[in-house]
Design a protein around this motif. Structure first.
Motif, PDB file in Angstrom:
ATOM      1  N   GLN A 147      -1.235   6.113   3.591  1.00 41.54           N
ATOM      2  CA  GLN A 147      -2.066   4.923   3.380  1.00 41.54           C
ATOM      3  C   GLN A 147      -1.226   3.652   3.429  1.00 41.54           C
ATOM      4  O   GLN A 147      -1.619   2.662   4.032  1.00 41.54           O
ATOM      5  CB  GLN A 147      -2.773   4.997   2.023  1.00 41.54           C
ATOM      6  CG  GLN A 147      -3.913   5.976   1.972  1.00 41.54           C
ATOM      7  CD  GLN A 147      -4.480   6.094   0.570  1.00 41.54           C
ATOM      8  OE1 GLN A 147      -3.751   6.076  -0.420  1.00 41.54           O
ATOM      9  NE2 GLN A 147      -5.796   6.238   0.495  1.00 41.54           N
ATOM     10  N   VAL A 148      -0.066   3.693   2.797  1.00 43.85           N
ATOM     11  CA  VAL A 148       0.787   2.508   2.746  1.00 43.85           C
ATOM     12  C   VAL A 148       1.351   2.198   4.127  1.00 43.85           C
ATOM     13  O   VAL A 148       1.404   1.030   4.527  1.00 43.85           O
ATOM     14  CB  VAL A 148       1.911   2.688   1.703  1.00 43.85           C
ATOM     15  CG1 VAL A 148       2.927   1.583   1.783  1.00 43.85           C
ATOM     16  CG2 VAL A 148       1.298   2.744   0.315  1.00 43.85           C
ATOM     17  N   ALA A 149       1.766   3.202   4.875  1.00 44.47           N
ATOM     18  CA  ALA A 149       2.288   2.966   6.226  1.00 44.47           C
ATOM     19  C   ALA A 149       1.231   2.292   7.096  1.00 44.47           C
ATOM     20  O   ALA A 149       1.534   1.333   7.829  1.00 44.47           O
ATOM     21  CB  ALA A 149       2.761   4.276   6.847  1.00 44.47           C
ATOM     22  N   LEU A 150      -0.021   2.755   7.014  1.00 48.27           N
ATOM     23  CA  LEU A 150      -1.101   2.116   7.784  1.00 48.27           C
ATOM     24  C   LEU A 150      -1.369   0.695   7.295  1.00 48.27           C
ATOM     25  O   LEU A 150      -1.591  -0.215   8.098  1.00 48.27           O
ATOM     26  CB  LEU A 150      -2.385   2.944   7.690  1.00 48.27           C
ATOM     27  CG  LEU A 150      -2.392   4.236   8.488  1.00 48.27           C
ATOM     28  CD1 LEU A 150      -3.633   5.059   8.164  1.00 48.27           C
ATOM     29  CD2 LEU A 150      -2.306   3.951   9.972  1.00 48.27           C
ATOM     30  N   GLU A 151      -1.349   0.510   5.994  1.00 46.59           N
ATOM     31  CA  GLU A 151      -1.584  -0.817   5.416  1.00 46.59           C
ATOM     32  C   GLU A 151      -0.503  -1.802   5.879  1.00 46.59           C
ATOM     33  O   GLU A 151      -0.797  -2.944   6.229  1.00 46.59           O
ATOM     34  CB  GLU A 151      -1.610  -0.718   3.887  1.00 46.59           C
ATOM     35  CG  GLU A 151      -2.012  -1.974   3.181  1.00 46.59           C
ATOM     36  CD  GLU A 151      -3.477  -2.322   3.323  1.00 46.59           C
ATOM     37  OE1 GLU A 151      -3.819  -3.483   3.022  1.00 46.59           O
ATOM     38  OE2 GLU A 151      -4.284  -1.468   3.731  1.00 46.59           O
ATOM     39  N   LEU A 152       0.748  -1.368   5.895  1.00 44.65           N
ATOM     40  CA  LEU A 152       1.836  -2.238   6.344  1.00 44.65           C
ATOM     41  C   LEU A 152       1.704  -2.558   7.827  1.00 44.65           C
ATOM     42  O   LEU A 152       1.930  -3.694   8.242  1.00 44.65           O
ATOM     43  CB  LEU A 152       3.194  -1.583   6.071  1.00 44.65           C
ATOM     44  CG  LEU A 152       3.578  -1.411   4.611  1.00 44.65           C
ATOM     45  CD1 LEU A 152       4.875  -0.631   4.493  1.00 44.65           C
ATOM     46  CD2 LEU A 152       3.683  -2.755   3.910  1.00 44.65           C
ATOM     47  N   ALA A 153       1.337  -1.577   8.633  1.00 44.98           N
ATOM     48  CA  ALA A 153       1.181  -1.801  10.070  1.00 44.98           C
ATOM     49  C   ALA A 153       0.030  -2.753  10.365  1.00 44.98           C
ATOM     50  O   ALA A 153       0.095  -3.542  11.300  1.00 44.98           O
ATOM     51  CB  ALA A 153       0.956  -0.473  10.794  1.00 44.98           C
TER      52      ALA A 153
END
Length: 144
Positions: free
Chosen positions: A105-111
């Motif tokens: 979730q965090v990786a997608l949010e950062l991207a």
């Protein structure tokens, strides 16, 4: 311009997320070699990519039936229910533990949206994942 992997979300070009680990030394001056090497890699990712981030999770709980190939990690995962209860009672869960789902979730949010900090410690990872989940915006799967 490439399309966003999450419909309705802005696309942040040249974004990279490096999953490092707690205890990483971004000053590259510490005594532990692995911490210096991870710190050097974090610094390179952040310097190279305009939207480069480093995640420093603590213990990562595998979900959805996934298992580590490392025996020590598999043993730790078996002891996790007891450890998790103790960590919750001591309010240490956000400091020490995250899950594979939260990391994703965090990786997608950062991207898609970025973050004000370039290095996110375990507590930051958990808070960003919880905030992303509260917004109810779950990325739709892309058809291939």
């Amino acid at each position: 311009m490439p399309s966003s992997p999450c419909p309705g979300a802005p696309w942040r070009a040249n974004s990279a997320t490096y999953v490092s680990g707690g205890g990483t030394d971004s000053s590259e001056q510490g005594r532990s070699r692995w911490a210096r090497v991870k710190g050097r890699t974090e610094n390179a990712v952040i310097k190279t990519f305009p939207n480069g981030y480093a995640l420093r999770p603590g213990f990562v709980q595998p979900l959805h039936g996934k298992q580590s190939k490392t025996k020590a990690h598999r043993l730790a995962t078996r002891a996790l229910p007891v450890i998790a209860v103790l960590a919750r009672l001591l309010r240490l869960t956000p400091v020490l533990m995250t899950s594979t789902k939260q990391l994703g979730q965090v990786a997608l949010e950062l991207a898609n949206r970025g973050h004000s900090r370039r290095v996110l410690e375990n507590r930051d990872i958990v808070s960003v994942a919880v905030a992303a989940q509260r917004t109810g915006e779950r990325p739709e799967r892309q058809e291939r």
